[in-house]
Design a protein around this motif. Sequence first.
Motif, PDB file in Angstrom:
ATOM      1  N   ALA A   1       0.799  -1.233   0.000  1.00 19.39           N
ATOM      2  CA  ALA A   1       0.000   0.000   0.000  1.00 19.39           C
ATOM      3  C   ALA A   1       0.828   1.279   0.000  1.00 19.39           C
ATOM      4  O   ALA A   1       0.262   2.373  -0.072  1.00 19.39           O
ATOM      5  N   VAL A   2       2.156   1.171   0.054  1.00 19.18           N
ATOM      6  CA  VAL A   2       2.979   2.362   0.263  1.00 19.18           C
ATOM      7  C   VAL A   2       3.736   2.808  -0.982  1.00 19.18           C
ATOM      8  O   VAL A   2       3.787   3.999  -1.298  1.00 19.18           O
ATOM      9  N   PHE A   3       4.331   1.852  -1.709  1.00 13.82           N
ATOM     10  CA  PHE A   3       5.241   2.197  -2.798  1.00 13.82           C
ATOM     11  C   PHE A   3       4.818   1.605  -4.132  1.00 13.82           C
ATOM     12  O   PHE A   3       4.073   0.627  -4.198  1.00 13.82           O
ATOM     13  N   ASP A   4       5.322   2.201  -5.198  1.00 10.40           N
ATOM     14  CA  ASP A   4       5.264   1.663  -6.552  1.00 10.40           C
ATOM     15  C   ASP A   4       6.678   1.689  -7.115  1.00 10.40           C
ATOM     16  O   ASP A   4       7.584   2.294  -6.526  1.00 10.40           O
ATOM     17  N   THR A   5       6.868   1.064  -8.261  1.00  6.43           N
ATOM     18  CA  THR A   5       8.173   1.082  -8.917  1.00  6.43           C
ATOM     19  C   THR A   5       8.062   1.665 -10.315  1.00  6.43           C
ATOM     20  O   THR A   5       6.998   1.602 -10.955  1.00  6.43           O
ATOM     21  N   VAL A   6       9.160   2.229 -10.766  1.00  6.01           N
ATOM     22  CA  VAL A   6       9.273   2.719 -12.138  1.00  6.01           C
ATOM     23  C   VAL A   6      10.589   2.184 -12.677  1.00  6.01           C
ATOM     24  O   VAL A   6      11.651   2.414 -12.089  1.00  6.01           O
ATOM     25  N   ALA A   7      10.554   1.434 -13.766  1.00  8.06           N
ATOM     26  CA  ALA A   7      11.755   0.830 -14.323  1.00  8.06           C
ATOM     27  C   ALA A   7      11.768   1.023 -15.833  1.00  8.06           C
ATOM     28  O   ALA A   7      10.864   1.637 -16.407  1.00  8.06           O
ATOM     29  N   GLY A   8      12.806   0.506 -16.482  1.00  7.85           N
ATOM     30  CA  GLY A   8      12.936   0.644 -17.919  1.00  7.85           C
ATOM     31  C   GLY A   8      13.952   1.718 -18.281  1.00  7.85           C
ATOM     32  O   GLY A   8      14.247   2.620 -17.496  1.00  7.85           O
ATOM     33  N   THR A   9      14.477   1.640 -19.489  1.00  8.42           N
ATOM     34  CA  THR A   9      15.542   2.539 -19.934  1.00  8.42           C
ATOM     35  C   THR A   9      15.141   4.006 -19.860  1.00  8.42           C
ATOM     36  O   THR A   9      15.939   4.860 -19.458  1.00  8.42           O
ATOM     37  N   ALA A  10      13.925   4.333 -20.245  1.00 10.16           N
ATOM     38  CA  ALA A  10      13.504   5.740 -20.225  1.00 10.16           C
ATOM     39  C   ALA A  10      13.579   6.309 -18.816  1.00 10.16           C
ATOM     40  O   ALA A  10      13.985   7.458 -18.614  1.00 10.16           O
ATOM     41  N   ALA A  11      13.210   5.511 -17.822  1.00  9.51           N
ATOM     42  CA  ALA A  11      13.140   6.000 -16.454  1.00  9.51           C
ATOM     43  C   ALA A  11      14.489   6.008 -15.746  1.00  9.51           C
ATOM     44  O   ALA A  11      14.759   6.896 -14.943  1.00  9.51           O
ATOM     45  N   VAL A  12      15.331   5.034 -16.040  1.00 14.65           N
ATOM     46  CA  VAL A  12      16.597   4.927 -15.295  1.00 14.65           C
ATOM     47  C   VAL A  12      17.800   5.397 -16.091  1.00 14.65           C
ATOM     48  O   VAL A  12      18.892   5.550 -15.557  1.00 14.65           O
ATOM     49  N   GLY A  13      17.617   5.638 -17.397  1.00 11.64           N
ATOM     50  CA  GLY A  13      18.738   6.085 -18.216  1.00 11.64           C
ATOM     51  C   GLY A  13      19.338   4.942 -19.005  1.00 11.64           C
ATOM     52  O   GLY A  13      18.963   3.777 -18.846  1.00 11.64           O
ATOM     53  N   PRO A  14      20.285   5.274 -19.864  1.00 11.72           N
ATOM     54  CA  PRO A  14      20.873   4.269 -20.771  1.00 11.72           C
ATOM     55  C   PRO A  14      21.804   3.312 -20.050  1.00 11.72           C
ATOM     56  O   PRO A  14      23.016   3.468 -20.049  1.00 11.72           O
ATOM     57  N   VAL A  15      21.221   2.303 -19.430  1.00  7.09           N
ATOM     58  CA  VAL A  15      22.035   1.293 -18.754  1.00  7.09           C
ATOM     59  C   VAL A  15      21.327  -0.049 -18.862  1.00  7.09           C
ATOM     60  O   VAL A  15      20.107  -0.135 -18.773  1.00  7.09           O
ATOM     61  N   SER A  16      22.081  -1.086 -19.157  1.00  7.34           N
ATOM     62  CA  SER A  16      21.504  -2.417 -19.227  1.00  7.34           C
ATOM     63  C   SER A  16      21.726  -3.123 -17.899  1.00  7.34           C
ATOM     64  O   SER A  16      22.399  -2.613 -17.009  1.00  7.34           O
ATOM     65  N   ALA A  17      21.139  -4.300 -17.772  1.00  6.81           N
ATOM     66  CA  ALA A  17      21.344  -5.078 -16.558  1.00  6.81           C
ATOM     67  C   ALA A  17      22.826  -5.384 -16.383  1.00  6.81           C
ATOM     68  O   ALA A  17      23.541  -5.631 -17.347  1.00  6.81           O
ATOM     69  N   SER A  18      23.279  -5.330 -15.158  1.00  4.33           N
ATOM     70  CA  SER A  18      24.689  -5.542 -14.847  1.00  4.33           C
ATOM     71  C   SER A  18      24.874  -6.834 -14.061  1.00  4.33           C
ATOM     72  O   SER A  18      23.982  -7.250 -13.326  1.00  4.33           O
ATOM     73  N   PRO A  19      26.044  -7.479 -14.199  1.00  5.06           N
ATOM     74  CA  PRO A  19      26.284  -8.693 -13.425  1.00  5.06           C
ATOM     75  C   PRO A  19      26.461  -8.389 -11.942  1.00  5.06           C
ATOM     76  O   PRO A  19      27.117  -7.418 -11.562  1.00  5.06           O
ATOM     77  N   ILE A  20      25.857  -9.213 -11.126  1.00  5.89           N
ATOM     78  CA  ILE A  20      26.034  -9.154  -9.674  1.00  5.89           C
ATOM     79  C   ILE A  20      26.827 -10.389  -9.281  1.00  5.89           C
ATOM     80  O   ILE A  20      26.551 -11.496  -9.766  1.00  5.89           O
ATOM     81  N   GLY A  21      27.834 -10.208  -8.442  1.00  9.12           N
ATOM     82  CA  GLY A  21      28.725 -11.324  -8.167  1.00  9.12           C
ATOM     83  C   GLY A  21      29.082 -11.526  -6.712  1.00  9.12           C
ATOM     84  O   GLY A  21      28.887 -10.649  -5.868  1.00  9.12           O
ATOM     85  N   ILE A  22      29.601 -12.710  -6.441  1.00 12.74           N
ATOM     86  CA  ILE A  22      30.210 -13.020  -5.151  1.00 12.74           C
ATOM     87  C   ILE A  22      31.641 -12.506  -5.214  1.00 12.74           C
ATOM     88  O   ILE A  22      32.418 -12.942  -6.061  1.00 12.74           O
ATOM     89  N   GLY A  23      31.978 -11.560  -4.348  1.00 19.26           N
ATOM     90  CA  GLY A  23      33.333 -11.024  -4.335  1.00 19.26           C
ATOM     91  C   GLY A  23      34.218 -11.921  -3.475  1.00 19.26           C
ATOM     92  O   GLY A  23      33.998 -12.056  -2.279  1.00 19.26           O
ATOM     93  N   VAL A  24      35.217 -12.522  -4.094  1.00 20.29           N
ATOM     94  CA  VAL A  24      36.060 -13.509  -3.406  1.00 20.29           C
ATOM     95  C   VAL A  24      37.443 -12.920  -3.137  1.00 20.29           C
ATOM     96  O   VAL A  24      38.052 -12.303  -4.024  1.00 20.29           O
ATOM     97  N   ALA A  25      37.935 -13.136  -1.938  1.00 25.22           N
ATOM     98  CA  ALA A  25      39.236 -12.598  -1.536  1.00 25.22           C
ATOM     99  C   ALA A  25      40.350 -13.103  -2.445  1.00 25.22           C
ATOM    100  O   ALA A  25      40.442 -14.301  -2.721  1.00 25.22           O
TER     101      ALA A  25
END
Length: 318
Positions: A247-271
């Motif tokens: 009941a509190v929030f909505d989302t806005v996504a997509g290139t127009a809303a967030v700018g020219p960026v594609s999905a990025s890899p998320i990783g496990i950072g290993v020492a």
Amino acid sequence: MPLSPTRRVLPAATAATVCALALTACSSSGPAPAPTTTAAAVTVKGVTINADAKLAGALPEAVRKAGKVRVATDVPYPPFEMYVSEGSQEMTGIDYDLGQAVGARLGVRFEFTAQKFDGLLPAVQAGKFDAVMSAMTDKKERQQAVDFVDYVNAGPGWLVKKGNPEHIAAVTDVCGKSVSVQSGTNHQKLLEQRQELCRQKGLPAIAVLAFGKDSEAQLALRSGKVSADFLDEVTAAYVADTADGGAVFDTVAGTAAVGPVSASPIGIGVAKSVPGLKEAIQGALQSLMDDGSYQKILQAYHVPDIAIAKATVNGAVD
């Protein structure tokens, strides 16, 4: 500069005791073979994960002996990492569950400890942890501190008040407005880049308010201190669906809303200071991808679209 890990030397008596109790014999003629694992199966989100002796044998000896991988994470950042309930210290979430699955495949535990996001990499470099698993974007600059084993792809999104009263549809709609973001994240850097789009249109700059935790950034939005919160689109969708029953929030996504960026890899950072751990984690994660366990865990969080087919290493392109 990263601190060098301290090397501990066992007293002779202690070393002899370890040799006597170990499953493999101590020998001066050469290194002992890796022990086979007898670790019990672990169930993660209804998926039974069994240890793989070959993969477990690829773990660094110190990690095998400890029986755990020490993992730093910033919590809460749902649905990647969160507490089971209000006031609880028991963790859950995509990262936590995938970590338990990878650990189970390797015959060890992934032991998660809460840390602030901007202190995660320094803590690993200082030798306090073996890895970071905290929805961290694999970035070239971060690869100087850790090696990444990438496990999902996700892009940014906006969390806005219910009904989107500020009518944010394009990234320049936040020019001249206050927005919140978690400090030290890739999203904060993306917002800095978006300032140029405001300048190009002759619009006022974005007033960026950075917070140590995304929960604080969300609170700023809830209280009307900012017009939107810039974060991972998966987290934005989860928060919008679950906060006060949706009941509190909505989302806005997509290139127009967030700018020219594609999905990025998320990783496990290993020492980098634990040779062989990166390869062991990559092998375990790939095996979970190959047998379908990985996809089932993501499906349990309703985010199958962020899955990737290969557990790549240092896959950032920028």
